[in-house]
Design a protein around this motif. Sequence first.
Motif, PDB file in Angstrom:
ATOM      1  N   GLY A 300       1.479  -1.146   0.040  1.00 39.45           N
ATOM      2  CA  GLY A 300       0.172  -0.369   0.088  1.00 39.45           C
ATOM      3  C   GLY A 300       1.247   1.243   0.048  1.00 39.45           C
ATOM      4  N   SER A 301       1.684   1.398   1.083  1.00 36.48           N
ATOM      5  CA  SER A 301       2.252   2.883   1.086  1.00 36.48           C
ATOM      6  C   SER A 301       3.795   2.375   2.578  1.00 36.48           C
ATOM      7  CB  SER A 301       1.368   4.181   1.360  1.00 36.48           C
ATOM      8  OG  SER A 301       1.328   3.994   3.050  1.00 36.48           O
ATOM      9  N   ARG A 302       3.904   3.135   2.817  1.00 39.06           N
ATOM     10  CA  ARG A 302       5.404   3.049   4.301  1.00 39.06           C
ATOM     11  C   ARG A 302       4.385   2.547   5.545  1.00 39.06           C
ATOM     12  NH1 ARG A 302       7.981   8.548   3.157  1.00 39.06           N
ATOM     13  NH2 ARG A 302       6.944   9.430   4.151  1.00 39.06           N
ATOM     14  N   GLY A 303       2.893   4.168   5.273  1.00 35.04           N
ATOM     15  CA  GLY A 303       1.911   3.867   6.340  1.00 35.04           C
ATOM     16  C   GLY A 303       1.027   2.794   6.351  1.00 35.04           C
ATOM     17  N   SER A 304       0.493   1.706   5.635  1.00 34.12           N
ATOM     18  CA  SER A 304      -0.647   0.248   5.467  1.00 34.12           C
ATOM     19  C   SER A 304       0.181  -0.662   5.087  1.00 34.12           C
ATOM     20  CB  SER A 304      -0.977   1.372   4.753  1.00 34.12           C
ATOM     21  OG  SER A 304      -0.601   1.218   3.178  1.00 34.12           O
ATOM     22  N   LEU A 305      -0.722  -1.170   5.183  1.00 28.86           N
ATOM     23  CA  LEU A 305      -0.694  -3.058   5.479  1.00 28.86           C
ATOM     24  C   LEU A 305      -0.175  -2.873   3.449  1.00 28.86           C
ATOM     25  CD1 LEU A 305      -3.424  -4.258   7.851  1.00 28.86           C
ATOM     26  CD2 LEU A 305      -1.172  -3.176   8.090  1.00 28.86           C
ATOM     27  N   ALA A 350      10.589  14.944  11.378  1.00 34.37           N
ATOM     28  CA  ALA A 350      10.633  14.232  12.210  1.00 34.37           C
ATOM     29  C   ALA A 350       8.923  13.270  12.473  1.00 34.37           C
ATOM     30  CB  ALA A 350      10.455  14.856  13.465  1.00 34.37           C
ATOM     31  N   ASP A 351       7.557  13.372  11.879  1.00 40.43           N
ATOM     32  CA  ASP A 351       7.104  13.326  11.545  1.00 40.43           C
ATOM     33  C   ASP A 351       6.795  12.684  10.773  1.00 40.43           C
ATOM     34  OD1 ASP A 351       5.591  14.982  13.673  1.00 40.43           O
ATOM     35  OD2 ASP A 351       5.127  17.005  12.081  1.00 40.43           O
ATOM     36  N   LEU A 352       7.274  12.276   9.533  1.00 41.02           N
ATOM     37  CA  LEU A 352       6.795  11.639   8.268  1.00 41.02           C
ATOM     38  C   LEU A 352       8.302  10.770   8.330  1.00 41.02           C
ATOM     39  CD1 LEU A 352       6.504  14.525   5.622  1.00 41.02           C
ATOM     40  CD2 LEU A 352       5.061  13.139   6.350  1.00 41.02           C
ATOM     41  N   GLU A 353       9.099  10.781   9.760  1.00 46.24           N
ATOM     42  CA  GLU A 353       9.591   9.637   9.926  1.00 46.24           C
ATOM     43  C   GLU A 353       9.546   8.191  10.437  1.00 46.24           C
ATOM     44  OE1 GLU A 353      14.142  12.031   9.081  1.00 46.24           O
ATOM     45  OE2 GLU A 353      13.474  11.775  10.906  1.00 46.24           O
ATOM     46  N   ASN A 354       8.180   8.938  11.047  1.00 48.40           N
ATOM     47  CA  ASN A 354       7.291   7.528  11.774  1.00 48.40           C
ATOM     48  C   ASN A 354       5.786   7.305  11.165  1.00 48.40           C
ATOM     49  OD1 ASN A 354       9.186   6.856  14.377  1.00 48.40           O
ATOM     50  ND2 ASN A 354       9.558   8.854  14.260  1.00 48.40           N
ATOM     51  N   THR A 355       5.108   6.821  11.394  1.00 43.20           N
ATOM     52  CA  THR A 355       4.367   5.507  11.301  1.00 43.20           C
ATOM     53  C   THR A 355       3.200   6.138  11.668  1.00 43.20           C
ATOM     54  OG1 THR A 355       3.874   3.970  10.492  1.00 43.20           O
ATOM     55  CG2 THR A 355       4.933   4.925   8.647  1.00 43.20           C
ATOM     56  N   PRO A 356       1.712   5.731  11.540  1.00 44.73           N
ATOM     57  CA  PRO A 356       1.370   5.598  12.596  1.00 44.73           C
ATOM     58  C   PRO A 356       1.156   4.310  13.279  1.00 44.73           C
ATOM     59  CG  PRO A 356       0.351   7.418  10.846  1.00 44.73           C
ATOM     60  CD  PRO A 356       1.197   6.642  10.619  1.00 44.73           C
ATOM     61  N   LEU A 357       1.327   2.913  12.157  1.00 41.15           N
ATOM     62  CA  LEU A 357       1.353   2.045  12.767  1.00 41.15           C
ATOM     63  C   LEU A 357       2.768   1.798  13.258  1.00 41.15           C
ATOM     64  CD1 LEU A 357       0.510   0.569   8.837  1.00 41.15           C
ATOM     65  CD2 LEU A 357      -1.105   0.283  11.174  1.00 41.15           C
ATOM     66  N   GLY A 358       3.531   2.653  13.248  1.00 35.47           N
ATOM     67  CA  GLY A 358       4.565   2.357  14.720  1.00 35.47           C
ATOM     68  C   GLY A 358       5.820   1.609  14.321  1.00 35.47           C
ATOM     69  N   SER A 359       5.817   2.487  12.461  1.00 33.71           N
ATOM     70  CA  SER A 359       6.623   1.782  12.122  1.00 33.71           C
ATOM     71  C   SER A 359       8.011   3.633  11.756  1.00 33.71           C
ATOM     72  CB  SER A 359       6.366   0.971  10.137  1.00 33.71           C
ATOM     73  OG  SER A 359       6.042   1.840   9.545  1.00 33.71           O
ATOM     74  N   ARG A 360       9.302   2.882  11.221  1.00 36.89           N
ATOM     75  CA  ARG A 360      10.320   3.974  10.970  1.00 36.89           C
ATOM     76  C   ARG A 360      11.084   4.127   9.932  1.00 36.89           C
ATOM     77  NH1 ARG A 360      14.469   5.157  15.231  1.00 36.89           N
ATOM     78  NH2 ARG A 360      12.618   5.055  16.605  1.00 36.89           N
ATOM     79  N   LYS A 378      -2.957   5.857  -2.694  1.00 36.34           N
ATOM     80  CA  LYS A 378      -4.855   5.392  -2.772  1.00 36.34           C
ATOM     81  C   LYS A 378      -5.038   4.239  -1.690  1.00 36.34           C
ATOM     82  CE  LYS A 378      -5.856   5.218  -7.572  1.00 36.34           C
ATOM     83  NZ  LYS A 378      -6.556   4.463  -8.879  1.00 36.34           N
ATOM     84  N   ASN A 379      -6.298   4.065  -1.068  1.00 40.99           N
ATOM     85  CA  ASN A 379      -6.754   3.276   0.358  1.00 40.99           C
ATOM     86  C   ASN A 379      -6.661   2.036  -0.308  1.00 40.99           C
ATOM     87  OD1 ASN A 379      -7.136   1.324   2.019  1.00 40.99           O
ATOM     88  ND2 ASN A 379      -8.886   3.274   2.271  1.00 40.99           N
ATOM     89  N   ILE A 380      -5.066   1.081   0.090  1.00 43.83           N
ATOM     90  CA  ILE A 380      -4.870  -0.344  -0.454  1.00 43.83           C
ATOM     91  C   ILE A 380      -5.858  -1.281   0.160  1.00 43.83           C
ATOM     92  CG2 ILE A 380      -3.302  -0.849   1.872  1.00 43.83           C
ATOM     93  CD1 ILE A 380      -2.834  -2.342  -1.804  1.00 43.83           C
ATOM     94  N   HIS A 381      -6.668  -0.941   1.169  1.00 39.71           N
ATOM     95  CA  HIS A 381      -8.253  -1.710   1.333  1.00 39.71           C
ATOM     96  C   HIS A 381      -9.047  -1.988   0.258  1.00 39.71           C
ATOM     97  CE1 HIS A 381      -5.725  -1.741   4.677  1.00 39.71           C
ATOM     98  NE2 HIS A 381      -6.105  -0.057   5.586  1.00 39.71           N
ATOM     99  N   THR A 398      -2.113 -10.000   5.398  1.00 36.86           N
ATOM    100  CA  THR A 398      -1.981  -9.121   4.889  1.00 36.86           C
ATOM    101  C   THR A 398      -0.496  -8.761   6.271  1.00 36.86           C
ATOM    102  OG1 THR A 398      -3.121  -8.600   7.359  1.00 36.86           O
ATOM    103  CG2 THR A 398      -3.508  -7.403   5.174  1.00 36.86           C
ATOM    104  N   LEU A 399       0.576  -8.001   6.149  1.00 38.25           N
ATOM    105  CA  LEU A 399       1.990  -7.593   6.264  1.00 38.25           C
ATOM    106  C   LEU A 399       2.391  -6.025   7.117  1.00 38.25           C
ATOM    107  CD1 LEU A 399       3.898  -9.593   3.405  1.00 38.25           C
ATOM    108  CD2 LEU A 399       3.219 -10.415   5.927  1.00 38.25           C
ATOM    109  N   LYS A 400       2.511  -5.861   7.846  1.00 43.03           N
ATOM    110  CA  LYS A 400       2.323  -4.622   8.239  1.00 43.03           C
ATOM    111  C   LYS A 400       4.035  -4.030   8.681  1.00 43.03           C
ATOM    112  CE  LYS A 400       1.033  -2.823  13.549  1.00 43.03           C
ATOM    113  NZ  LYS A 400       0.701  -3.129  14.942  1.00 43.03           N
ATOM    114  N   PRO A 401       4.555  -2.637   8.280  1.00 40.15           N
ATOM    115  CA  PRO A 401       6.058  -2.430   8.077  1.00 40.15           C
ATOM    116  C   PRO A 401       6.275  -1.861   9.373  1.00 40.15           C
ATOM    117  CG  PRO A 401       4.034  -0.572   7.385  1.00 40.15           C
ATOM    118  CD  PRO A 401       3.264  -2.098   7.697  1.00 40.15           C
TER     119      PRO A 401
END
Length: 410
Positions: A300-305, A350-360, A378-381, A398-401
Amino acid sequence: MGTVINEVPLHGECSDESGSVCKVRYISSSKNWMESEALQQLTKTSQLQGMRFAVGMPDLHPGRGNPIGAAFVTQGCIYPHLVGSDIGCGMGLWQLDVKPKQIKIDAWEKRLIGLDDPYQGEISDAIANINLNALSVDAGLHNLGTIGGGNHFAEFQKVERVFCQDSFNALALKSQSAFLLVHSGSRGVGQSILNKYVAESGVSKVDVGTQQFTSYLAAHNAALSWAEANRQLIAKRFMDCIKTTGKQVLDVNHNTVTPLTAPQALQLAQLLGNKACAAEYWIHRKGASPTHLGPVVIPGSRGSLSYLVQPLQQNSQHLVNAGFSLAHGAGRKWKRSDVRGRLENKYKVADLENTPLGSRIVCKQRDLLYEEAPQAYKNIHVVIDDLVQAGVVKIIATLKPLLTYKTRRK
Ligand SMILES: Nc1nc2c(ncn2[C@@H]2O[C@H](COP(=O)(O)O)[C@@H](O)[C@H]2O)c(=O)[nH]1
Ligand SMILES: [Mn+2]
């Protein structure tokens, strides 16, 4: 099923200069983001001579004149520019001999050093399967084992959820393992091949059977091997950095031109009502994965599954309807040039170097960090749901970053 397959234009038929008809479709539900510019490009490309079938995937988005996230079937000719400059770009997945619990993000991030520089180790094994002479351009071996720019990345991931345990087991996967997803292609080699065969000659259509066809195809096929070797060496370098080993689960190219298999060609001839020689069909995939080479990862993206999916072979009518192809990602929602303006006031680096999924994220290029923000995709789901509704895939897992590496270069 089938409600997500749309015909373009009203009856989905465009004719090329010779008057032959090309069926045009795109897979998208009303929930999916689909730009009119992408659909216009799909229609325009379908009007090229020899074009018989054009299918936009749910991740369809505008490219430089031709859309990305699409499959184009021609008869009697091919178009190298539809494969584009990154011949053999694809996604490779490795299962690592380490558990997500053992991953220390801070420590791993620090260990990912030197990965933008040329590989200094022995490459004779890595290049053994590349037909270097057929490349017909400089082999660019100093780039082998490097990710490159743009939306290429290497990402450590963990399993979020297993949807189909049988398929997961059949791939000998373990839900307790960490994974590495590598997205890269043929680097400068593909660009040189495209320059040589299109930019320099000024010819975009290459007729099947000509000397130029044979020579381009040999170079293209060698570039596919180059790209596959590149992903393997990238994976080895990343695993070496974190002192682990792993095994390749899959590796699928999404920028290619290949002949349709004999059964596919027969099915397509039936769909098109074409009595001509089915063996002449060539399929260009530009940002589209094939359905006949086993499971694929659709990120999806670095911030999604990311989704590990299995193309469904049971109902071949669904596959032919989808041009024997799948989305290769979520696809861009915002143009690269627009993203920074949209996000700069809201998010600091700094905000963009971390994602809401907790990844770096490791990305020292400020512009690239913004351009590749999850919001730009776009929305991967929804993209995956559209493929499920079209009857072409089932979800395996599904895989999480955990940690996404782009570049340390400023
Ligand atoms: N998991 C991640 N997915 C990403 C990232 N950056 C982009 N993407 C997805 O990959 C495809 C690749 O598209 P391509 O046209 O360059 O082949 C893109 O559509 C996104 O959905 C990332 O950092 N991590
Ligand atoms: Mn790609």
